[in-house]
Scaffold this active site. Structure first.
Site, PDB file in Angstrom:
ATOM      1  N   ARG A 171      36.355  31.882 -31.126  1.00 46.08           N
ATOM      2  CA  ARG A 171      37.414  31.764 -30.239  1.00 46.08           C
ATOM      3  C   ARG A 171      37.279  32.914 -29.147  1.00 46.08           C
ATOM      4  O   ARG A 171      37.047  33.998 -29.627  1.00 46.08           O
ATOM      5  CB  ARG A 171      39.045  32.002 -30.593  1.00 46.08           C
ATOM      6  CG  ARG A 171      39.039  30.690 -31.686  1.00 46.08           C
ATOM      7  CD  ARG A 171      40.511  31.064 -32.491  1.00 46.08           C
ATOM      8  NE  ARG A 171      40.051  32.436 -33.371  1.00 46.08           N
ATOM      9  CZ  ARG A 171      40.992  33.083 -34.002  1.00 46.08           C
ATOM     10  NH1 ARG A 171      42.132  32.644 -33.688  1.00 46.08           N
ATOM     11  NH2 ARG A 171      40.649  34.021 -34.811  1.00 46.08           N
TER      12      ARG A 171
ATOM     13  N   LYS B 117      22.688  40.240 -16.075  1.00 44.80           N
ATOM     14  CA  LYS B 117      23.753  40.088 -17.211  1.00 44.80           C
ATOM     15  C   LYS B 117      22.466  41.148 -18.194  1.00 44.80           C
ATOM     16  O   LYS B 117      23.077  41.785 -18.995  1.00 44.80           O
ATOM     17  CB  LYS B 117      23.639  38.833 -17.560  1.00 44.80           C
ATOM     18  CG  LYS B 117      24.460  38.697 -18.634  1.00 44.80           C
ATOM     19  CD  LYS B 117      24.302  37.209 -19.255  1.00 44.80           C
ATOM     20  CE  LYS B 117      25.233  36.315 -18.377  1.00 44.80           C
ATOM     21  NZ  LYS B 117      25.381  34.655 -18.881  1.00 44.80           N
TER      22      LYS B 117
ATOM     23  N   ASN C 112      36.986  20.505 -32.380  1.00 48.67           N
ATOM     24  CA  ASN C 112      37.670  20.658 -31.011  1.00 48.67           C
ATOM     25  C   ASN C 112      38.860  19.554 -30.567  1.00 48.67           C
ATOM     26  O   ASN C 112      39.606  19.805 -29.956  1.00 48.67           O
ATOM     27  CB  ASN C 112      36.547  21.088 -29.783  1.00 48.67           C
ATOM     28  CG  ASN C 112      36.218  22.420 -30.143  1.00 48.67           C
ATOM     29  OD1 ASN C 112      36.591  23.341 -30.662  1.00 48.67           O
ATOM     30  ND2 ASN C 112      35.272  23.037 -29.034  1.00 48.67           N
TER      31      ASN C 112
ATOM     32  N   LYS D 295      31.459  19.997 -35.074  1.00 43.89           N
ATOM     33  CA  LYS D 295      32.019  20.854 -34.087  1.00 43.89           C
ATOM     34  C   LYS D 295      32.607  20.154 -33.012  1.00 43.89           C
ATOM     35  O   LYS D 295      33.838  20.560 -32.848  1.00 43.89           O
ATOM     36  CB  LYS D 295      30.855  21.345 -33.385  1.00 43.89           C
ATOM     37  CG  LYS D 295      30.918  22.217 -32.091  1.00 43.89           C
ATOM     38  CD  LYS D 295      31.903  23.465 -32.362  1.00 43.89           C
ATOM     39  CE  LYS D 295      32.496  23.940 -30.880  1.00 43.89           C
ATOM     40  NZ  LYS D 295      32.071  25.353 -30.519  1.00 43.89           N
TER      41      LYS D 295
ATOM     42  N   THR E 169      27.051  23.792 -28.347  1.00 41.49           N
ATOM     43  CA  THR E 169      27.791  22.489 -28.760  1.00 41.49           C
ATOM     44  C   THR E 169      27.006  21.411 -28.018  1.00 41.49           C
ATOM     45  O   THR E 169      26.806  21.192 -26.987  1.00 41.49           O
ATOM     46  CB  THR E 169      29.051  22.591 -28.265  1.00 41.49           C
ATOM     47  OG1 THR E 169      29.752  23.596 -28.837  1.00 41.49           O
ATOM     48  CG2 THR E 169      30.097  21.365 -28.573  1.00 41.49           C
TER      49      THR E 169
ATOM     50  N   GLY F 280      42.739  24.805 -21.501  1.00 44.39           N
ATOM     51  CA  GLY F 280      41.883  25.003 -20.561  1.00 44.39           C
ATOM     52  C   GLY F 280      40.371  25.864 -21.264  1.00 44.39           C
ATOM     53  O   GLY F 280      40.503  25.431 -22.395  1.00 44.39           O
TER      54      GLY F 280
ATOM     55  N   CYS G  15      35.537  24.982 -23.217  1.00 38.52           N
ATOM     56  CA  CYS G  15      35.040  24.227 -24.485  1.00 38.52           C
ATOM     57  C   CYS G  15      36.065  22.854 -24.477  1.00 38.52           C
ATOM     58  O   CYS G  15      35.376  22.059 -24.586  1.00 38.52           O
ATOM     59  CB  CYS G  15      35.473  25.187 -25.662  1.00 38.52           C
ATOM     60  SG  CYS G  15      34.072  26.518 -25.621  1.00 38.52           S
TER      61      CYS G  15
HETATM   62  C1  UGA Z   1      38.034  26.773 -28.952  1.00 35.28           C
HETATM   63  C2  UGA Z   1      38.081  26.608 -30.330  1.00 35.28           C
HETATM   64  O1  UGA Z   1      39.320  27.068 -30.694  1.00 35.28           O
HETATM   65  C3  UGA Z   1      36.828  27.300 -31.098  1.00 35.28           C
HETATM   66  O2  UGA Z   1      37.343  27.143 -32.543  1.00 35.28           O
HETATM   67  C4  UGA Z   1      35.711  26.984 -30.643  1.00 35.28           C
HETATM   68  O3  UGA Z   1      34.534  27.646 -31.351  1.00 35.28           O
HETATM   69  C5  UGA Z   1      35.671  27.194 -29.243  1.00 35.28           C
HETATM   70  O4  UGA Z   1      36.491  26.317 -28.424  1.00 35.28           O
HETATM   71  C6  UGA Z   1      33.903  26.575 -28.591  1.00 35.28           C
HETATM   72  O5  UGA Z   1      33.928  25.624 -28.577  1.00 35.28           O
HETATM   73  O6  UGA Z   1      33.333  27.375 -28.368  1.00 35.28           O
HETATM   74  P1  UGA Z   1      38.421  29.049 -27.030  1.00 35.28           P
HETATM   75  O7  UGA Z   1      37.815  27.816 -26.070  1.00 35.28           O
HETATM   76  O8  UGA Z   1      38.089  30.211 -27.083  1.00 35.28           O
HETATM   77  O9  UGA Z   1      38.149  28.173 -28.687  1.00 35.28           O
HETATM   78  O10 UGA Z   1      40.072  28.875 -26.875  1.00 35.28           O
HETATM   79  P2  UGA Z   1      41.241  28.263 -28.186  1.00 35.28           P
HETATM   80  O11 UGA Z   1      41.976  29.502 -28.698  1.00 35.28           O
HETATM   81  O12 UGA Z   1      41.074  26.963 -28.710  1.00 35.28           O
HETATM   82  O13 UGA Z   1      42.421  27.899 -26.805  1.00 35.28           O
HETATM   83  C7  UGA Z   1      41.882  26.742 -25.856  1.00 35.28           C
HETATM   84  C8  UGA Z   1      43.168  26.442 -24.809  1.00 35.28           C
HETATM   85  O14 UGA Z   1      44.213  25.933 -25.552  1.00 35.28           O
HETATM   86  C9  UGA Z   1      43.622  27.717 -24.326  1.00 35.28           C
HETATM   87  O15 UGA Z   1      44.027  27.429 -22.791  1.00 35.28           O
HETATM   88  C10 UGA Z   1      45.177  27.908 -24.936  1.00 35.28           C
HETATM   89  O16 UGA Z   1      45.904  28.514 -24.101  1.00 35.28           O
HETATM   90  C11 UGA Z   1      45.447  26.509 -25.269  1.00 35.28           C
HETATM   91  N1  UGA Z   1      46.437  26.442 -26.348  1.00 35.28           N
HETATM   92  C12 UGA Z   1      46.042  26.815 -27.475  1.00 35.28           C
HETATM   93  C13 UGA Z   1      47.696  26.016 -26.293  1.00 35.28           C
HETATM   94  O17 UGA Z   1      48.009  25.469 -25.067  1.00 35.28           O
HETATM   95  N2  UGA Z   1      48.457  25.505 -27.356  1.00 35.28           N
HETATM   96  C14 UGA Z   1      48.203  26.118 -28.564  1.00 35.28           C
HETATM   97  O18 UGA Z   1      49.066  26.028 -29.253  1.00 35.28           O
HETATM   98  C15 UGA Z   1      46.973  26.700 -28.785  1.00 35.28           C
END
Ligand code: UGA
Length: 450
Positions: A151, A35, A212, A208, A121, A261, A264
């Site tokens: 995100r 990496k 989530n 945090k 976290t 999924g 996080c």
């Molecule tokens: C998430 C949080 O949104 C961030 O704010 C946080 O910083 C991050 O975790 C972390 O703890 O580091 P992330 O895991 O990148 O971010 O993804 P999200 O955009 O939250 O999506 C999570 C899952 O939910 C994805 O599988 C997405 O497809 C799903 N999702 C999202 C849905 O099924 N429906 C929705 O309406 C939105």
């Protein structure tokens, strides 16, 4: 400001590059030699839009270096801990070994007045415990817990333009020098009046995980509504549009489908439940168990839907899965609903082909038994069922007429409710969304005329 960033994964690599872009002098540290080598060559070790450009720009300017040698943190005034806190094997709690390892190794190189900033976290109580250790290891250094809200897929922008900054500190008074130093790091955002909240360690840690948990709950809420819509013959997408117009509810994160999924949301709600249990507040979070259950049921529901549209049996059926990553614009396959459904379909006798623009290498490492093809067109060849599981733009924009020339049948399941169902039906496809009425050419025209 001279800064070190320990841990160069999805969080740390972006943080290091973004801090260099803001004008700081940054060294990124990681134990993984491959990496570090990639990062030194301005190659991002994972797919994140905008990251390679940022790495290149900062390294060309000489403000960003990477090393496996932790002694290179010496001389930095602010040290960010950005290592992972995955779910511990065989339990719900978070595995804190990477945070502890980074923290104690770093402590050896701290100078008086250095600031250690935790971004990982962690379960509530961790920062207080580490601050206690710091008092004996480096009495003049100070710890701030500064959770990250980026995100994946939007990480560069989220880091450069955060919507808020939260500092957990030992004291929130204006005289706190560590707070002032972190303000210097984030001067660019603070000049733009990004809200900054200074609080105690426990509140910062809880901000945090509760954020989530709220997001996970919102997704599971709409997926629970999808379950009801399915039995009532209603349309969850229209329902979400209608309730989302209420500003108190809002339309964001109300997209029903195969569920959440990633690295996080799933592990954070579980870690939060485990920690609340240790603290004697398990009842407060029992609803998160249901949030998790609803989410997992979506994956089983998608498998059942596939069986249903294929006439009751999956055995020998050729199924093409569009998507492997847990969300678009990311190659992250950790706890990906797409792969978990693909693996279930395969286990139950289907011949599954998975395609994805960027996540195939990672997917193959996790599920070597699945068949992967890079080309979407090749993957669609001969499919008896197409399932969209990750809403990459290239899949959302597929032309149903062209796709039909490749596949053996015109049946599609839209696991993210993102396709234009009418145009698929008009092209002769049988369309099934999640939590939406079954559609084919005939009833799509009927719906359109209503
Ligand atoms: C998430 C949080 O949104 C961030 O704010 C946080 O910083 C991050 O975790 C972390 O703890 O580091 P992330 O895991 O990148 O971010 O993804 P999200 O955009 O939250 O999506 C999570 C899952 O939910 C994805 O599988 C997405 O497809 C799903 N999702 C999202 C849905 O099924 N429906 C929705 O309406 C939105």
């Amino acid at each position: 400001m001279r800064i070190s960033v320990i841990g160069c994964g999805y969080l740390g690599a972006v943080h290091a590059a973004a801090m260099a872009k803001l004008g700081h002098d940054v060294v990124g540290i990681d134990v993984d030699e491959n990496k570090v080598r990639q990062l030194q060559n301005s190659e991002a070790p994972f797919f994140e839009p905008g990251l390679p450009e940022l790495l290149h720009e900062a390294q060309a300017a000489g403000s960003l270096t990477f090393s496996t040698d932790i002694s290179h943190v010496e001389g930095s005034q602010v040290h960010f801990i950005c290592v992972g806190t995955p779910q511990a094997k065989g339990e719900y709690a978070a595995d804190l070994s990477y945070v502890e390892d980074a923290f104690f190794k770093l402590a050896k190189y701290l100078n008086p007045a250095d600031v250690v900033v935790g971004k990982s976290t962690v379960p509530v109580g961790t920062a207080g415990r580490l601050a206690e250790s710091l008092r004996s290891l480096a009495p003049e250094a100070e710890l701030i817990w500064n959770p990250e809200f980026l995100r994946e897929g939007h990480a560069v922008n989220d880091t450069l333009q955060p919507d808020r900054l939260v500092y957990g500190a030992v004291t929130s008074d204006e005289e706190n020098e560590a707070v002032a130093r972190l303000d210097e790091v984030y001067a660019d955002a603070l000049l733009r009046s990004v809200p900054r909240i200074v609080t105690d360690y426990a509140t910062a840690e809880l901000v945090k995980v509760s954020a989530n948990s709220f997001l996970a709950t919102k997704i599971s809420f709409i997926n629970a509504m999808a379950e009801v819509c399915e039995v009532a013959g209603a349309d969850v997408k229209v329902l979400a549009d209608a309730i989302g117009l209420d500003e108190r509810i809002g339309r964001k994160f109300l997209n029903a489908g195969v569920g959440f999924g990633g690295g996080c949301l799933p592990k954070d709600i579980r870690g939060f439940m485990a920690r609340a249990g240790q603290l004697g507040a398990d009842e407060a979070l029992t609803f998160l168990r249901e949030v998790d259950n609803i989410n997992m049921r979506r994956r089983s529901r998608l498998v059942e839907l596939a069986r249903e549209v294929l006439g009751g049996s999956l055995i020998g059926k050729r199924i093409t899965m569009l998507g492997a990553s847990f969300k678009p614009d990311s190659d992250d396959v950790r706890d990906s609903p797409a792969l978990s459904v693909a693996a279930q379909l395969q286990l139950q006798g289907a011949a599954v082909t998975v395609t994805d623009p960027f996540a195939i290498n990672n997917a193959r490492k996790r599920f070597p038994e699945l068949h992967y093809l890079e080309s979407t067109q090749e993957a669609l060849e001969g499919a008896e069922l197409v399932v969209l599981v990750t809403e990459w733009a290239e899949y959302v924009n597929l032309d149903p007429v062209t796709v039909a020339t490749k596949t053996a049948a015109r049946i599609i399941i839209d696991g993210r409710n993102v396709l234009d169902s009418a145009s698929w039906c008009d092209a002769g496809w049988k369309y099934r969304g999640m939590g939406r009425p079954a559609l084919d050419g005939r009833n799509s025209q009927m719906m359109a005329s209503l």
